[in-house]
Design an enzyme around this catalytic site. Structure first.
Site, short mmCIF file in Angstrom:
data_model
loop_
_atom_site.label_atom_id
_atom_site.label_comp_id
_atom_site.label_asym_id
_atom_site.label_seq_id
_atom_site.Cartn_x
_atom_site.Cartn_y
_atom_site.Cartn_z
N LYS A 103 31.83 39.79 41.41
CA LYS A 103 32.14 38.42 42.00
C LYS A 103 30.85 37.69 42.66
CE LYS A 103 36.10 39.45 40.19
NZ LYS A 103 36.37 38.94 39.02
N LYS A 142 35.49 38.15 50.89
CA LYS A 142 35.83 38.69 49.85
C LYS A 142 35.15 40.02 49.23
CE LYS A 142 37.46 34.14 48.09
NZ LYS A 142 37.50 33.17 46.99
N GLU A 165 32.43 33.14 52.16
CA GLU A 165 32.58 31.70 51.75
C GLU A 165 33.14 30.79 52.67
OE1 GLU A 165 33.31 31.86 46.78
OE2 GLU A 165 35.08 31.38 48.10
N ARG A 185 39.77 37.42 29.65
CA ARG A 185 40.65 37.81 28.59
C ARG A 185 41.64 36.67 28.34
NH1 ARG A 185 42.31 38.59 34.34
NH2 ARG A 185 44.13 37.15 34.60
N VAL A 204 48.20 35.39 30.74
CA VAL A 204 49.61 35.49 30.81
C VAL A 204 50.28 33.96 30.56
CG1 VAL A 204 52.02 35.90 32.13
CG2 VAL A 204 50.19 37.47 32.46
N ARG A 235 57.79 32.69 34.68
CA ARG A 235 57.79 34.04 34.40
C ARG A 235 59.10 34.46 34.88
NH1 ARG A 235 51.63 36.18 36.00
NH2 ARG A 235 50.80 34.46 35.23
C1 MV4 Z 1 39.93 31.20 48.32
C2 MV4 Z 1 40.72 30.56 48.95
C3 MV4 Z 1 40.57 29.58 49.99
N1 MV4 Z 1 38.99 29.42 49.98
N2 MV4 Z 1 38.74 31.14 48.79
C4 MV4 Z 1 42.98 34.04 46.12
C5 MV4 Z 1 42.82 34.63 44.81
C6 MV4 Z 1 41.37 35.08 44.83
N3 MV4 Z 1 40.90 34.79 43.51
C7 MV4 Z 1 40.95 33.97 45.51
N4 MV4 Z 1 41.85 33.53 46.16
C8 MV4 Z 1 41.79 32.36 47.32
N5 MV4 Z 1 40.18 32.07 47.55
C9 MV4 Z 1 38.17 30.10 49.46
N6 MV4 Z 1 36.82 30.01 49.85
C10 MV4 Z 1 42.40 30.97 48.77
C11 MV4 Z 1 42.58 31.54 48.06
C12 MV4 Z 1 44.09 31.80 47.75
C13 MV4 Z 1 44.69 31.49 46.72
C14 MV4 Z 1 44.04 31.02 45.45
C15 MV4 Z 1 44.48 30.67 44.16
C16 MV4 Z 1 45.71 30.91 44.06
C17 MV4 Z 1 46.65 31.37 45.22
C18 MV4 Z 1 46.24 31.59 46.44
C19 MV4 Z 1 46.86 32.04 47.66
C20 MV4 Z 1 46.13 32.37 48.46
C21 MV4 Z 1 44.68 32.39 48.74
#
Ligand code: MV4
Length: 450
Positions: A121, A163, A205, A297, A300, A343
């Site tokens: 990432k 992260k 971030e 990929r 779903v 789903r």
């Molecule tokens: C974030 C965020 C807020 N700010 N990054 C969750 C999955 C992963 N791919 C990254 N995620 C998030 N990253 C920043 N800088 C909030 C989330 C997040 C989220 C993102 C997409 C769909 C659902 C989520 C649920 C909780 C947190």
């Protein structure tokens, strides 16, 4: 039209609805199919509908659907030209893609080095920034010390999110709201990353409080041609598992779609991306969007895009893998109407615990604008070893309001007896006023009561 390789026979390295979905398209294209299955999946529909089937191991996926030597052996024995990995399992394994390539079997997806890059990432963020994709302010490299973390967090301002570089899909994230909480959270995040991914690298971030999750579907061929198929709205999820998706998003304007699509297409061209792919963005309340991850990929939720574009994404993946040129240009892509996917999981809808077992009654709704992607049937026993999704109920209608009404009646006619499912939860979401208004974020389910 160029074509660099013949694809006459495909092995599907997957199970369940996506294996059946891939077989549908292969049948329509006149391509022979080989199913692989675990000992728990002898009675599965993908085994029944493929031209050939090979058992690759015991029920646990580590010994079957993730067993690279067994899958490659099956591919060699049946003399296939290509392998479609579906989603999950080996779909984003750069190692598997490389092994296929070394064995002279076409992996239906992007190149192994592109999969590996997107899997890191931190590297993906840097690559996207260089390609002109907006990213959130954050650390350009993995965090080496608490001092460095503090310096970066002060620059970007709290709250921040930590992260895992090897993470994705929400695993190993920590939100930090003030500097006094930074050191302990950094340590926890690094330890969790080591435990989960055997790689303790983490980055920081700016944290967005109430984002929407919007993703752009792209198709790219091996000659640098690329188009996007618009966005999917995926904000309605729980514990990082999506519950339902729709296309288009109720809040994305044609101008915003064009901006996000153009950014994704430009990035694909710069990294030499080929096949179907998805750019995940966080959309801020002020309309700004930021790159989150790229999925290399088929996903779903691809059917909602298929419904509004009339494209067959699996067919495009296969044609691209055969070395064909993309069949259409951006101006050929037209979004028509609105699509929603629910789903249906074999789960307790309140507790979200798995509910495997025998399906005693099963009815699939029909009628105009209704599609069901599933691999279960009356009498089928849902095994406890795999993902709990048993069906996807997809509707299409002229407007979002009509699509919601169509989903409500389709949910009433979708009968699954013998096990618990998430059908009642979807019925409640369809009735929710905020859902109906399109007024929600990724926090929707936290505020939702069944
Ligand atoms: C974030 C965020 C807020 N700010 N990054 C969750 C999955 C992963 N791919 C990254 N995620 C998030 N990253 C920043 N800088 C909030 C989330 C997040 C989220 C993102 C997409 C769909 C659902 C989520 C649920 C909780 C947190």
């Amino acid at each position: 039209m160029s074509r660099t390789r013949d694809i006459r026979k495909i092995l599907i390295a997957n199970r369940g609805e996506i294996a059946c979905r891939i077989i549908w398209t292969c049948m329509e294209m006149g391509i022979k199919t080989v199913a692989v299955h675990s000992e728990a999946d002898r009675d599965a529909l993908h085994v029944r509908f493929a031209d050939e089937a090979i058992c690759i191991g015991p029920p646990p996926s580590a010994q079957s659907y993730l067993n690279i030597p067994a899958i490659i052996s099956a591919a060699e024995i049946t003399n296939v030209d290509a392998i479609h990995p579906g989603y999950g399992f080996l779909a984003e394994s750069a190692t598997f893609a490389k092994v296929c390539e070394d064995c002279n079997i076409k992996f239906i997806g992007p190149r192994a080095d592109v999969i590996a890059m997107m899997g890191d990432k931190v590297e993906a963020r840097r690559t996207m920034q260089e390609a002109g994709v907006p990213i959130l302010p954050g650390s350009p490299d993995p965090i080496e010390s608490t001092g460095e973390a503090k310096k970066i967090a002060r620059e970007i301002g709290f709250p921040v999110i930590i992260k895992a570089a090897a993470g994705g899909g929400g695993r190993g994230m920590r939100i930090v709201r003030q500097e006094s909480e930074l050191e302990s959270n950094l340590e926890t995040a690094q330890n969790e990353a080591v435990a989960a991914f055997k790689n303790g690298a983490v980055y920081i971030e700016r944290y967005i409080e109430r984002p929407r999750h919007i993703e752009i579907q792209v198709l790219a061929d091996e000659y640098g041609n690329c188009i996007h198929l618009g966005e999917r709205e995926c904000s309605i999820q729980r514990r990082h598992q999506k519950l339902l998706e729709e296309a288009p998003s109720p809040v994305i304007t044609p101008e915003q779609r064009e901006r996000m699509g153009a950014v994704a297409v430009k990035a694909c061209k710069e990294i030499g991306y080929s096949s179907a792919g998805t750019f995940e963005f966080l959309l801020d309340e002020d309309g700004s969007f930021y790159f989150m991850e790229m999925n290399t990929r088929i996903q779903v939720e691809h059917p909602v895009t298929e419904m509004v574009t009339l494209a067959d994404i699996v067919r495009n993946q296969i044609r691209i893998a055969a070395g064909e040129n993309l069949q259409y240009e951006q101006s050929d892509v037209r979004l028509v109407g609105h699509s929603i996917e629910c789903r249906i999981n074999a789960e307790d809808p309140v507790k979200f615990t798995p509910s495997p077992g025998k399906i005693t009654a099963f009815n699939i709704p029909g009628g105009p604008g209704v599609r069901v992607d599933t691999a279960v049937y009356p009498g089928y026993v849902v095994p406890p070893y795999y993902d709990s999704m048993i069906a996807k109920l997809i509707v299409h209608a002229r407007t979002r309001e009509l699509a919601i009404h169509r989903m409500q009646r389709a949910l009433k006619m979708m009968v699954v007896e013998g096990i618990k499912t998430t059908i009642p939860l979807h019925q409640r979401i369809m009735e929710d006023e905020r859902f109906q208004k399109g007024d929600f974020s990724t926090k929707f389910m936290e505020e939702f009561q069944l």
